[in-house]
Design a protein around this motif. Structure first.
Motif, PDB file in Angstrom:
ATOM      1  N   LYS B 225     -69.363 -69.729 -46.645  1.00  0.00           N
ATOM      2  CA  LYS B 225     -70.049 -70.746 -47.461  1.00  0.00           C
ATOM      3  C   LYS B 225     -70.408 -70.209 -48.848  1.00  0.00           C
ATOM      4  O   LYS B 225     -70.718 -70.985 -49.745  1.00  0.00           O
ATOM      5  N   TYR B 226     -70.372 -68.887 -49.015  1.00  0.00           N
ATOM      6  CA  TYR B 226     -70.616 -68.317 -50.342  1.00  0.00           C
ATOM      7  C   TYR B 226     -69.311 -67.973 -51.064  1.00  0.00           C
ATOM      8  O   TYR B 226     -69.324 -67.401 -52.159  1.00  0.00           O
ATOM      9  N   ALA B 227     -68.188 -68.267 -50.403  1.00  0.00           N
ATOM     10  CA  ALA B 227     -66.895 -67.903 -50.987  1.00  0.00           C
ATOM     11  C   ALA B 227     -66.484 -68.928 -52.035  1.00  0.00           C
ATOM     12  O   ALA B 227     -66.948 -70.053 -52.025  1.00  0.00           O
ATOM     13  N   GLY B 228     -65.615 -68.501 -52.933  1.00  0.00           N
ATOM     14  CA  GLY B 228     -65.059 -69.460 -53.875  1.00  0.00           C
ATOM     15  C   GLY B 228     -65.097 -69.007 -55.315  1.00  0.00           C
ATOM     16  O   GLY B 228     -64.070 -68.985 -55.972  1.00  0.00           O
ATOM     17  N   GLN B 229     -66.265 -68.597 -55.794  1.00  0.00           N
ATOM     18  CA  GLN B 229     -66.348 -68.208 -57.199  1.00  0.00           C
ATOM     19  C   GLN B 229     -65.616 -66.891 -57.440  1.00  0.00           C
ATOM     20  O   GLN B 229     -64.780 -66.790 -58.310  1.00  0.00           O
ATOM     21  N   ARG B 230     -65.999 -65.899 -56.623  1.00  0.00           N
ATOM     22  CA  ARG B 230     -65.348 -64.595 -56.732  1.00  0.00           C
ATOM     23  C   ARG B 230     -64.765 -64.260 -55.367  1.00  0.00           C
ATOM     24  O   ARG B 230     -65.339 -64.599 -54.337  1.00  0.00           O
ATOM     25  N   THR B 231     -63.655 -63.562 -55.354  1.00  0.00           N
ATOM     26  CA  THR B 231     -63.040 -63.214 -54.074  1.00  0.00           C
ATOM     27  C   THR B 231     -63.706 -61.949 -53.508  1.00  0.00           C
ATOM     28  O   THR B 231     -64.282 -61.152 -54.257  1.00  0.00           O
ATOM     29  N   PRO B 232     -63.587 -61.754 -52.193  1.00  0.00           N
ATOM     30  CA  PRO B 232     -64.080 -60.506 -51.611  1.00  0.00           C
ATOM     31  C   PRO B 232     -63.481 -59.279 -52.304  1.00  0.00           C
ATOM     32  O   PRO B 232     -64.158 -58.264 -52.462  1.00  0.00           O
ATOM     33  N   LEU B 233     -62.234 -59.378 -52.746  1.00  0.00           N
ATOM     34  CA  LEU B 233     -61.623 -58.237 -53.445  1.00  0.00           C
ATOM     35  C   LEU B 233     -62.359 -57.936 -54.751  1.00  0.00           C
ATOM     36  O   LEU B 233     -62.590 -56.772 -55.095  1.00  0.00           O
ATOM     37  N   ASP B 234     -62.771 -58.996 -55.475  1.00  0.00           N
ATOM     38  CA  ASP B 234     -63.558 -58.785 -56.698  1.00  0.00           C
ATOM     39  C   ASP B 234     -64.856 -58.040 -56.370  1.00  0.00           C
ATOM     40  O   ASP B 234     -65.239 -57.098 -57.064  1.00  0.00           O
ATOM     41  N   TYR B 235     -65.527 -58.501 -55.297  1.00  0.00           N
ATOM     42  CA  TYR B 235     -66.784 -57.846 -54.905  1.00  0.00           C
ATOM     43  C   TYR B 235     -66.555 -56.383 -54.557  1.00  0.00           C
ATOM     44  O   TYR B 235     -67.319 -55.507 -54.943  1.00  0.00           O
ATOM     45  N   LEU B 236     -65.462 -56.107 -53.809  1.00  0.00           N
ATOM     46  CA  LEU B 236     -65.230 -54.726 -53.372  1.00  0.00           C
ATOM     47  C   LEU B 236     -64.908 -53.821 -54.559  1.00  0.00           C
ATOM     48  O   LEU B 236     -65.401 -52.688 -54.633  1.00  0.00           O
ATOM     49  N   TYR B 237     -64.115 -54.295 -55.488  1.00  0.00           N
ATOM     50  CA  TYR B 237     -63.795 -53.472 -56.661  1.00  0.00           C
ATOM     51  C   TYR B 237     -65.055 -53.159 -57.449  1.00  0.00           C
ATOM     52  O   TYR B 237     -65.220 -52.047 -57.955  1.00  0.00           O
ATOM     53  N   GLU B 238     -65.955 -54.133 -57.537  1.00  0.00           N
ATOM     54  CA  GLU B 238     -67.197 -53.874 -58.265  1.00  0.00           C
ATOM     55  C   GLU B 238     -68.036 -52.818 -57.540  1.00  0.00           C
ATOM     56  O   GLU B 238     -68.581 -51.899 -58.156  1.00  0.00           O
ATOM     57  N   PHE B 239     -68.113 -52.951 -56.212  1.00  0.00           N
ATOM     58  CA  PHE B 239     -68.871 -51.981 -55.421  1.00  0.00           C
ATOM     59  C   PHE B 239     -68.287 -50.584 -55.582  1.00  0.00           C
ATOM     60  O   PHE B 239     -69.008 -49.606 -55.805  1.00  0.00           O
ATOM     61  N   MET B 240     -66.961 -50.458 -55.478  1.00  0.00           N
ATOM     62  CA  MET B 240     -66.314 -49.154 -55.564  1.00  0.00           C
ATOM     63  C   MET B 240     -66.505 -48.532 -56.948  1.00  0.00           C
ATOM     64  O   MET B 240     -66.746 -47.326 -57.055  1.00  0.00           O
ATOM     65  N   SER B 241     -66.413 -49.362 -57.991  1.00  0.00           N
ATOM     66  CA  SER B 241     -66.600 -48.820 -59.345  1.00  0.00           C
ATOM     67  C   SER B 241     -68.007 -48.263 -59.504  1.00  0.00           C
ATOM     68  O   SER B 241     -68.217 -47.256 -60.181  1.00  0.00           O
ATOM     69  N   ASP B 242     -68.970 -48.917 -58.858  1.00  0.00           N
ATOM     70  CA  ASP B 242     -70.355 -48.493 -58.985  1.00  0.00           C
ATOM     71  C   ASP B 242     -70.657 -47.255 -58.142  1.00  0.00           C
ATOM     72  O   ASP B 242     -71.284 -46.316 -58.608  1.00  0.00           O
ATOM     73  N   LYS B 243     -70.178 -47.260 -56.876  1.00  0.00           N
ATOM     74  CA  LYS B 243     -70.578 -46.198 -55.931  1.00  0.00           C
ATOM     75  C   LYS B 243     -69.558 -45.068 -55.815  1.00  0.00           C
ATOM     76  O   LYS B 243     -69.933 -43.931 -55.544  1.00  0.00           O
ATOM     77  N   PHE B 244     -68.285 -45.385 -55.878  1.00  0.00           N
ATOM     78  CA  PHE B 244     -67.239 -44.371 -55.671  1.00  0.00           C
ATOM     79  C   PHE B 244     -66.149 -44.483 -56.731  1.00  0.00           C
ATOM     80  O   PHE B 244     -64.985 -44.770 -56.420  1.00  0.00           O
ATOM     81  N   PRO B 245     -66.504 -44.237 -57.988  1.00  0.00           N
ATOM     82  CA  PRO B 245     -65.507 -44.443 -59.044  1.00  0.00           C
ATOM     83  C   PRO B 245     -64.284 -43.528 -58.923  1.00  0.00           C
ATOM     84  O   PRO B 245     -63.216 -43.856 -59.439  1.00  0.00           O
ATOM     85  N   GLU B 246     -64.426 -42.403 -58.212  1.00  0.00           N
ATOM     86  CA  GLU B 246     -63.307 -41.445 -58.107  1.00  0.00           C
ATOM     87  C   GLU B 246     -62.441 -41.679 -56.869  1.00  0.00           C
ATOM     88  O   GLU B 246     -61.464 -40.964 -56.644  1.00  0.00           O
ATOM     89  N   ALA B 247     -62.815 -42.658 -56.050  1.00  0.00           N
ATOM     90  CA  ALA B 247     -62.070 -42.869 -54.804  1.00  0.00           C
ATOM     91  C   ALA B 247     -60.688 -43.434 -55.080  1.00  0.00           C
ATOM     92  O   ALA B 247     -60.449 -44.057 -56.117  1.00  0.00           O
ATOM     93  N   VAL B 248     -59.780 -43.200 -54.129  1.00  0.00           N
ATOM     94  CA  VAL B 248     -58.468 -43.855 -54.189  1.00  0.00           C
ATOM     95  C   VAL B 248     -58.329 -44.767 -52.975  1.00  0.00           C
ATOM     96  O   VAL B 248     -58.941 -44.522 -51.945  1.00  0.00           O
ATOM     97  N   ALA B 249     -57.532 -45.814 -53.124  1.00  0.00           N
ATOM     98  CA  ALA B 249     -57.306 -46.737 -52.004  1.00  0.00           C
ATOM     99  C   ALA B 249     -55.975 -46.397 -51.350  1.00  0.00           C
ATOM    100  O   ALA B 249     -54.915 -46.630 -51.924  1.00  0.00           O
ATOM    101  N   LEU B 250     -56.042 -45.831 -50.136  1.00  0.00           N
ATOM    102  CA  LEU B 250     -54.811 -45.451 -49.434  1.00  0.00           C
ATOM    103  C   LEU B 250     -54.170 -46.647 -48.747  1.00  0.00           C
ATOM    104  O   LEU B 250     -52.955 -46.670 -48.534  1.00  0.00           O
ATOM    105  N   THR B 251     -54.982 -47.609 -48.351  1.00  0.00           N
ATOM    106  CA  THR B 251     -54.464 -48.908 -47.893  1.00  0.00           C
ATOM    107  C   THR B 251     -55.422 -49.989 -48.378  1.00  0.00           C
ATOM    108  O   THR B 251     -56.600 -49.716 -48.613  1.00  0.00           O
TER     109      THR B 251
END
Lengths: 63, 392
Positions: B225-251
């Motif tokens: 019900k909160y979906a639509g404006q931003r995708t979960p992928l947008d949220y995850l990229y924002e989280f990763m940039s904030d908390k783990f900027p050096e991480a890589v995505a293996l999958t």
């Protein structure tokens, strides 16, 4: 008209799970939307985790 | 390797629920085929891979090779940055699902089940004594007779719909999720971490489940019900940039988790539904591995008995429904009530709950205590919390 961007789609089936018209089909390799059945409710667009589904104007299809 | 023209039981879907159902039906004498649309059992993994070790061990002969990491605590992070640590009384496991799903399928074959991959079921035709299953395997099409179909085709289940059971999820009953297997990250390999915040994951949470070798499953789900404006992928990229900027995505994978009440009808004439297809997921946590194992095993046993006695009707399969409703199904109903409440908590609520828990000595923090404090303003739900957490 709802269209899927195959280069983004992960074939996860989240859209299939919510489609009230049951008009989205998922195989190993592609997502198929039955446009005859689709009522344009956009629930699939809303839930797609990757944003792979979009609503486009009808005429775009013929370009 | 040849596909026969008829089987006693056809299982659609080769996840844990499907493999368990195939195994337990076959081990009791039924002729079973399992059809998996993907090229390989266990891939892709659309799962955070966490289970409670003692619960998990109830349903499978355990193999240490499946364990990517062992967990002894949960760390809950509130929107304003407080961290509440819960030392779990029993260990948690982060599995290697590729290997686990593969092994479950192998065990099903040892019991006599035949498994076919790249095998896509495209429809069902009801017959008086069963179903005809339409199958595409490689470039050939088949029509196969079966007495009973087991729908183990995941959250997107169409098999149950073809049989006339509505499985479509309402927006508030699905969590669109994304997950990466993150590499090059420094996380506590003995803890599962959760971030709750409308900023990171409205109506859901971010999870960090360690998988050894400086890797972890990092993902999030938001409520539909909160979906639509931003995708979960947008949220995850924002989280990763904030908390783990050096991480890589293996999958990177997407998935939808059903957070609904369990389906009312798990059986119909010549049909049983198991696992995610039957919404057998804990709606509060999103965890579904152990319930898939339980339902697959139970359904497989009941289906085999139906084959033996010759009663493939809804009545003949009813024991699966009754046993489920009386056990795990009953728990999932309580969890659903808790989920409806948790889903609507705003950041102020979450911060104030964390504030109350923060001052407790760590050894006093139990799940029952967490929910007792969290539910001070919602006493009506305390009964639900106690029913499901009393065992902790």
């Amino acid at each position: 008209m709802i269209v899927v961007k195959p280069e983004i789609c992960d074939l996860c089936g989240t859209c299939v799970a919510v489609c009230p018209q049951d008009c989205i089909d998922l195989s190993e390799t592609q997502l198929l939307i039955d446009r005859q059945q689709c009522n344009g409710c956009r629930l699939c667009v809303q839930v797609c985790p990757f944003g792979a589904l979009k609503e486009e104007a009808e005429h775009v299809d013929s370009v | 390797m040849l596909i026969r023209s008829d089987y006693d039981v056809i299982v659609v879907g080769g996840g844990p629920a499907g493999s368990m159902a195939a195994r337990y039906a076959a081990s009791r004498g039924a002729h079973v085929a399992l059809f998996e649309k993907d090229r390989e059992i266990g891939i892709p993994v659309r799962c955070a891979e966490g289970v409670s070790e003692p619960v998990f061990r109830q349903y499978v002969e355990f193999d240490e090779r499946w364990v990517a990491s062992r967990i002894d605590k949960f760390k809950f992070h509130s929107p304003d940055g407080k961290t509440i640590i819960w030392k779990t009384p029993t260990p948690g496991l982060i599995l290697n699902r590729r290997l686990f799903d593969h092994d479950l399928a192998v065990r099903a074959t040892h019991a006599g089940a035949k498994i076919f991959t790249k095998a896509y079921v495209s429809g069902l035709v009801k017959m008086p004594d069963g179903y005809i299953v339409r199958l595409k395997h490689l470039d050939r099409e088949y029509q196969i007779r079966t007495k009973i179909v087991i729908a183990a085709d995941g959250v997107e289940s169409r098999v149950a719909r073809w049989a006339g059971i509505r499985t479509q999820l309402k927006l508030q009953d699905i969590e669109p999720c994304v997950q990466i297997l993150a590499g090059n990250i420094d996380v506590d390999q003995s803890a599962c971490e959760f971030y709750f915040s409308t900023k990171w994951a409205p109506g859901g949470y971010v999870w960090i489940f360690p998988k050894g070798q400086a890797t972890a499953n990092i993902g999030l789900g938001i409520n539909g019900k909160y979906a639509g404006q931003r995708t979960p992928l947008d949220y995850l990229y924002e989280f990763m940039s904030d908390k783990f900027p050096e991480a890589v995505a293996l999958t990177t994978t997407a998935g939808g988790v059903p957070v609904a009440r369990p389906l009312k009808n798990l059986v119909a004439d010549n049909l049983a539904i198991v696992g995610d297809a039957a919404h057998q997921v804990n709606p509060l946590t999103g965890g579904g591995i152990s319930s898939a194992l339980a339902s697959g095993k139970l359904a497989g046993e009941v289906v085999a008995e139906a084959i033996r006695t010759g009663d493939y009707s809804r009545q003949g399969l009813q024991y699966y429904q009754e046993k489920w409703d009386a056990t795990i199904g009953a728990d999932l109903r309580h969890f659903y009530r808790l989920k409806e409440w948790v889903c609507d908590l705003n950041d102020t609520d979450l911060n104030s709950i964390a504030g109350l828990l923060e001052n407790l000595p760590p050894e006093d923090i139990t799940l029952t205590k967490i929910f007792k404090i969290a539910l001070l303003k919602k006493p009506g739900l305390i009964v639900d919390a106690l029913k499901v957490f009393a065992g902790f």
